[in-house]
Motif scaffolding. Structure first.
Motif, short mmCIF file in Angstrom:
data_model
loop_
_atom_site.label_atom_id
_atom_site.label_comp_id
_atom_site.label_asym_id
_atom_site.label_seq_id
_atom_site.Cartn_x
_atom_site.Cartn_y
_atom_site.Cartn_z
N HIS A 164 51.05 48.08 39.54
CA HIS A 164 50.50 46.83 40.07
C HIS A 164 48.98 46.91 40.11
N GLY A 165 48.34 45.82 39.70
CA GLY A 165 46.88 45.79 39.73
C GLY A 165 46.35 44.38 39.66
N VAL A 166 45.07 44.24 40.01
CA VAL A 166 44.38 42.95 39.99
C VAL A 166 43.17 43.07 39.08
N LEU A 167 43.08 42.17 38.09
CA LEU A 167 41.92 42.11 37.20
C LEU A 167 41.14 40.84 37.50
N ARG A 168 39.88 41.01 37.88
CA ARG A 168 38.99 39.87 38.12
C ARG A 168 37.95 39.84 37.01
N CYS A 169 38.00 38.80 36.21
CA CYS A 169 37.11 38.70 35.05
C CYS A 169 35.79 38.05 35.42
N ALA A 170 34.79 38.33 34.60
CA ALA A 170 33.45 37.80 34.86
C ALA A 170 33.41 36.28 34.76
N ASP A 171 34.32 35.69 33.96
CA ASP A 171 34.32 34.23 33.80
C ASP A 171 35.02 33.51 34.95
N GLU A 193 46.90 38.98 38.66
CA GLU A 193 47.50 39.90 39.61
C GLU A 193 48.95 40.10 39.23
N GLY A 194 49.34 41.34 39.02
CA GLY A 194 50.73 41.61 38.65
C GLY A 194 50.89 42.97 38.05
N GLN A 195 51.90 43.10 37.18
CA GLN A 195 52.29 44.38 36.62
C GLN A 195 51.53 44.69 35.33
N TRP A 196 51.32 46.00 35.13
CA TRP A 196 50.65 46.51 33.93
C TRP A 196 51.50 47.64 33.35
N HIS A 197 51.39 47.81 32.04
CA HIS A 197 52.04 48.94 31.38
C HIS A 197 51.23 49.29 30.14
N SER A 198 50.91 50.57 30.01
CA SER A 198 50.15 51.06 28.84
C SER A 198 48.85 50.29 28.67
N ASP A 199 48.18 49.99 29.78
CA ASP A 199 46.84 49.39 29.81
C ASP A 199 46.82 47.91 29.46
N VAL A 200 47.99 47.23 29.36
CA VAL A 200 48.03 45.79 29.11
C VAL A 200 48.92 45.12 30.15
#
Length: 491
Positions: free
Chosen positions: A167-174, A179-186
């Motif tokens: 589980h992780g949250v990605l906040r982009c510059a734009d 927010e959700g699940q990740w696997h193998s960096d995607v």
């Protein structure tokens, strides 16, 4: 450290054993028998003990604390082969504990180490400028951590062997957030994305792609929509996935409704008009899927509407809507679920709710400046009006001869007086995806609907003239009085 060593050498005489044995106590210099190591520093009981400097023949060195003949305590180690330098704690000759590693190739690590590798909590700045602060295991990012990217994006969540996973949250510059699940960096698994355009997707992701995203737009209703001149109508729209299911996982996509009038019309069999267009007002014609081209025509009754932009859920992403939910024709989605207030939709635009949108009180406007409708007053029109119902029998074909656009007025035609309503004729309704910026770099193709406007008769008279759709390949003619089947025409 070097200055301290020089001060020690100047204040104490250097002891050298005449028989090649290491000094016993005090400060001394000793070259080991293999000649690869040379030590300068303090001794105790014939062992390196205290502060000193161990030099290697390849140019590497260690300078710092020794205890009972071992590298132990605070010190600085430089490796000539890699150019890396470590300053911090040592245990039995290996970096262990807290320290700082400077990499010649670029980058810097400050944090905990064990047996010479990153282990525990630390902060790594790599040569590409990415900054990671969090847990390490076996020299890799592993566990909970935060990474800041050079482009301004930030990720906070779980890592497994240097890759985002869990589980992780990605906040982009734009301004976009996932927010959700990740696997193998995607992105992979259940997750929610609030795009910077205001579009929100909640659902399944596979290999970085949203499974339930919209692939095309359809306009609900019969193959040909028939409306009376001056009457308003409603346009209902659905977004469909590749498998044909409604894209109910999407909210907030911006759709714009526009119209066009048939570029070349042959009004020989119904009360319709064609337009002569001034040279300065001509625009490039738009190809439609109905076998003819159209030119833009104005709509009225579409006021800007405030839209609600839903907030991204902060809890379990399994609250995502069921992707096969649909919006019936009785529904009237005009906004979005309650959330933070979004910006007002531009005129002629609506935001999608659960894969559906609706444009109400749509009306064709009067001809714009430079458009001159030419109604037919006699000739073939009189023949058509003399038939019962004023229409064509099923299967009557449309003549193939076409007048040149903007050409001379046909025989039997008289120029219409300017009015406030669209003249009878064949029009096209178009639904365009104008989400800005496009969701994940892609907009949906334009959807089209064939619209036929007929003249209004006097009170109590029969309905205005209508022309039945001409049968095409794989399409049966429908007797008058029967509704055409629902159509989902899209480009």
């Amino acid at each position: 450290m070097a200055a301290a060593s020089q001060g020690s050498r100047s204040s104490r005489p250097q002891r050298r054993d005449p028989q090649g044995r290491p000094p016993q106590d005090g400060y001394g210099v000793y070259t080991y028998p293999n000649s690869f190591f040379r030590y300068e520093g303090e001794w105790k009981g014939g062992k390196t003990h205290g502060r000193g400097k161990l030099l290697f023949k390849d140019g590497s060195y260690y300078e710092g604390e020794f205890a009972d003949g071992e590298i132990m305590g605070q010190g600085c180690r430089h490796w000539a082969a890699t150019g890396n330098t470590y300053s911090g704690q040592f245990v039995f000759g290996e970096p262990q504990g807290h320290g700082v590693m400077e990499y010649k190739a670029g980058g810097r690590y400050e944090g905990e180490l064990c047996h010479g590798v990153r282990e525990g909590h630390g902060c790594l700045v790599d040569r590409d400028g990415r900054v990671y602060c969090g847990s390490f295991h076996n020299n890799k990012r592993h566990g909970r951590g935060h990474m800041a990217f050079p482009n301004g994006d930030e990720y906070d969540g779980n890592w497994v062997r240097d890759q985002r996973q869990g589980h992780g949250v990605l906040r982009c510059a734009d301004g976009s957030t996932y927010e959700g699940q990740w696997h193998s960096d995607v992105r992979s698994g259940l997750g929610s994305m609030t795009h910077c355009s205001g579009l929100v997707y909640r659902g399944m992701w596979i290999n970085g792609h949203p499974v339930g995203r919209a692939a095309r737009t359809v306009i609900l209703g019969p193959e040909v929509m028939d409306v009376a001149r001056g009457a308003s109508f409603t346009v209902r729209v659905q977004l469909l996935q590749d498998n044909g299911a409604v894209a109910a996982s999407e909210d907030g996509r911006v759709l714009r409704i526009t119209a066009g009038v048939r570029y070349v019309q042959l009004p020989a069999y119904s009360e319709v008009s064609f337009f002569t267009v001034d040279a300065g007002r001509r625009e490039a014609p738009i190809q439609t899927p109905f076998g003819f081209q159209c030119i833009p025509y104005p709509l009225s009754g579409l006021e800007p509407r405030a839209a609600n932009t839903p907030e991204i859920p902060t809890g379990d992403p399994e609250v995502a809507r069921t992707p096969d939910a649909s919006c019936g024709q009785g529904d009237a989605p005009g906004g979005l679920p309650a959330g933070r207030r979004g910006s007002c939709c531009p005129e002629g635009c609506r935001r999608v709710e659960r894969g559906c949108a609706q444009f109400e009180d749509v009306c064709l406007g009067p001809p714009p400046p430079g458009y001159h409708p030419v109604p037919f007053l006699d000739g073939p029109h009189q023949e058509a009006s003399g038939r019962p119902g004023g229409g064509l029998s099923p299967g009557t074909g449309t003549p193939t001869t076409q007048d040149p656009p903007g050409g001379s007025r046909p025989e039997g035609a008289a120029e219409a007086e300017p009015g406030t309503e669209a003249p009878p004729g064949e029009y096209v309704i178009m639904i365009q995806d104008v989400t800005t910026p496009p969701f994940l770099g892609r907009r949906l193709p334009t959807a089209f609907k064939h619209l036929r406007v007929s003249a209004r008769g006097p009170a109590g008279s029969a309905p205005a003239l209508e022309r039945a759709p001409e049968p095409g390949p794989g399409r049966a003619a429908h007797p008058r009085g029967q509704a055409s089947p629902p159509d989902t025409t899209s480009s």
